[in-house]
Design a protein around this motif. Structure first.
Motif, PDB file in Angstrom:
ATOM      1  N   ALA A 132       0.837  -1.213   0.000  1.00  0.00           N
ATOM      2  CA  ALA A 132       0.000   0.000   0.000  1.00  0.00           C
ATOM      3  C   ALA A 132       0.864   1.253   0.000  1.00  0.00           C
ATOM      4  O   ALA A 132       0.546   2.233  -0.678  1.00  0.00           O
ATOM      5  CB  ALA A 132      -0.941  -0.009   1.206  1.00  0.00           C
ATOM      6  N   ASP A 133       1.968   1.207   0.731  1.00  0.00           N
ATOM      7  CA  ASP A 133       2.889   2.340   0.769  1.00  0.00           C
ATOM      8  C   ASP A 133       3.443   2.631  -0.624  1.00  0.00           C
ATOM      9  O   ASP A 133       3.479   3.778  -1.068  1.00  0.00           O
ATOM     10  CB  ASP A 133       4.023   2.043   1.753  1.00  0.00           C
ATOM     11  CG  ASP A 133       5.018   3.168   1.876  1.00  0.00           C
ATOM     12  OD1 ASP A 133       4.601   4.316   2.107  1.00  0.00           O
ATOM     13  OD2 ASP A 133       6.229   2.904   1.744  1.00  0.00           O
ATOM     14  N   VAL A 134       3.838   1.590  -1.336  1.00  0.00           N
ATOM     15  CA  VAL A 134       4.368   1.760  -2.701  1.00  0.00           C
ATOM     16  C   VAL A 134       3.272   2.262  -3.638  1.00  0.00           C
ATOM     17  O   VAL A 134       3.514   3.132  -4.475  1.00  0.00           O
ATOM     18  CB  VAL A 134       5.002   0.454  -3.225  1.00  0.00           C
ATOM     19  CG1 VAL A 134       5.328   0.546  -4.708  1.00  0.00           C
ATOM     20  CG2 VAL A 134       6.273   0.130  -2.431  1.00  0.00           C
ATOM     21  N   LEU A 135       2.069   1.748  -3.491  1.00  0.00           N
ATOM     22  CA  LEU A 135       0.959   2.182  -4.340  1.00  0.00           C
ATOM     23  C   LEU A 135       0.594   3.644  -4.101  1.00  0.00           C
ATOM     24  O   LEU A 135       0.013   4.289  -4.972  1.00  0.00           O
ATOM     25  CB  LEU A 135      -0.269   1.294  -4.129  1.00  0.00           C
ATOM     26  CG  LEU A 135      -0.120  -0.162  -4.568  1.00  0.00           C
ATOM     27  CD1 LEU A 135      -1.370  -0.956  -4.216  1.00  0.00           C
ATOM     28  CD2 LEU A 135       0.198  -0.269  -6.052  1.00  0.00           C
ATOM     29  N   THR A 136       0.946   4.166  -2.940  1.00  0.00           N
ATOM     30  CA  THR A 136       0.643   5.546  -2.592  1.00  0.00           C
ATOM     31  C   THR A 136       1.678   6.522  -3.153  1.00  0.00           C
ATOM     32  O   THR A 136       1.409   7.710  -3.286  1.00  0.00           O
ATOM     33  CB  THR A 136       0.550   5.687  -1.056  1.00  0.00           C
ATOM     34  OG1 THR A 136      -0.418   4.742  -0.576  1.00  0.00           O
ATOM     35  CG2 THR A 136       0.108   7.061  -0.620  1.00  0.00           C
ATOM     36  N   LEU A 137       2.845   6.012  -3.534  1.00  0.00           N
ATOM     37  CA  LEU A 137       3.907   6.878  -4.054  1.00  0.00           C
ATOM     38  C   LEU A 137       3.511   7.502  -5.395  1.00  0.00           C
ATOM     39  O   LEU A 137       2.786   6.877  -6.179  1.00  0.00           O
ATOM     40  CB  LEU A 137       5.195   6.075  -4.261  1.00  0.00           C
ATOM     41  CG  LEU A 137       5.893   5.541  -3.025  1.00  0.00           C
ATOM     42  CD1 LEU A 137       7.029   4.598  -3.440  1.00  0.00           C
ATOM     43  CD2 LEU A 137       6.408   6.674  -2.176  1.00  0.00           C
ATOM     44  N   PRO A 138       4.006   8.694  -5.679  1.00  0.00           N
ATOM     45  CA  PRO A 138       3.809   9.260  -7.018  1.00  0.00           C
ATOM     46  C   PRO A 138       4.478   8.348  -8.046  1.00  0.00           C
ATOM     47  O   PRO A 138       5.538   7.765  -7.765  1.00  0.00           O
ATOM     48  CB  PRO A 138       4.523  10.614  -6.957  1.00  0.00           C
ATOM     49  CG  PRO A 138       4.733  10.902  -5.513  1.00  0.00           C
ATOM     50  CD  PRO A 138       4.771   9.591  -4.801  1.00  0.00           C
ATOM     51  N   PRO A 139       3.897   8.192  -9.229  1.00  0.00           N
ATOM     52  CA  PRO A 139       4.448   7.265 -10.236  1.00  0.00           C
ATOM     53  C   PRO A 139       5.912   7.508 -10.581  1.00  0.00           C
ATOM     54  O   PRO A 139       6.639   6.572 -10.869  1.00  0.00           O
ATOM     55  CB  PRO A 139       3.558   7.494 -11.456  1.00  0.00           C
ATOM     56  CG  PRO A 139       2.291   8.052 -10.906  1.00  0.00           C
ATOM     57  CD  PRO A 139       2.681   8.838  -9.679  1.00  0.00           C
ATOM     58  N   GLN A 140       6.356   8.755 -10.548  1.00  0.00           N
ATOM     59  CA  GLN A 140       7.738   9.043 -10.943  1.00  0.00           C
ATOM     60  C   GLN A 140       8.727   8.985  -9.773  1.00  0.00           C
ATOM     61  O   GLN A 140       9.918   9.213  -9.979  1.00  0.00           O
ATOM     62  CB  GLN A 140       7.831  10.391 -11.671  1.00  0.00           C
ATOM     63  CG  GLN A 140       7.486  11.579 -10.835  1.00  0.00           C
ATOM     64  CD  GLN A 140       5.984  11.882 -10.792  1.00  0.00           C
ATOM     65  OE1 GLN A 140       5.149  11.011 -10.917  1.00  0.00           O
ATOM     66  NE2 GLN A 140       5.650  13.128 -10.582  1.00  0.00           N
TER      67      GLN A 140
END
Length: 135
Positions: free
Chosen positions: A52-60
């Motif tokens: 979930a933490d990774v999915l919350t990151l901005p794509p770039q």
């Protein structure tokens, strides 16, 4: 990152909690709750939080996977393909490690990422080994 750079970063529309709920559905969390003891469920919950933490990151955003910097967008795409089999594989492998892991979060990020690419071949290899042992 300075204030200007921060203002240029695209923020994802989903927050951590909504991503965490979505990840739990994706990996069939209720099934895993029935299958595993409390200590393993704590680990699985932590895996869900890392995803979930990774999915919350901005794509770039850049994150380290397998020692290489990767754009979050690519990692997010792979994480969205994970299911309970991948989580079980990472859990089993992680619990068989007999050495100290310096950065567990980074290690688990990589293990989750790689599990998508390795699961089917691992299963095929285990089947081959079982047949060879029975000969």
């Amino acid at each position: 990152m300075n204030a200007y750079e921060k203002s240029q970063v695209k923020v994802t529309s989903r927050g951590f909690i909504s991503n965490l709920q979505r990840v739990r559905e994706q990996i069939n969390f209720q099934y895993l709750v029935r299958e595993y003891e409390l200590d393993k469920m704590r680990q699985i919950n932590e895996f869900c939080s890392i995803i979930a933490d990774v999915l919350t990151l901005p794509p770039q955003a850049l994150i380290k996977i397998d020692g290489e910097e990767r754009y979050a967008e690519g990692v997010q795409e792979v994480y969205e393909l994970l299911d309970e089999r991948h989580i079980e594989t990472v859990l089993e492998n992680f619990n068989n490690i007999a050495y100290k892991i310096k950065n567990p979060k980074t290690y688990i990020r990589t293990a989750l990422y790689n599990s998508y690419f390795e699961l089917e071949n691992k299963s095929a290899n285990e089947t081959n080994v079982r047949f060879a042992e029975n000969d």
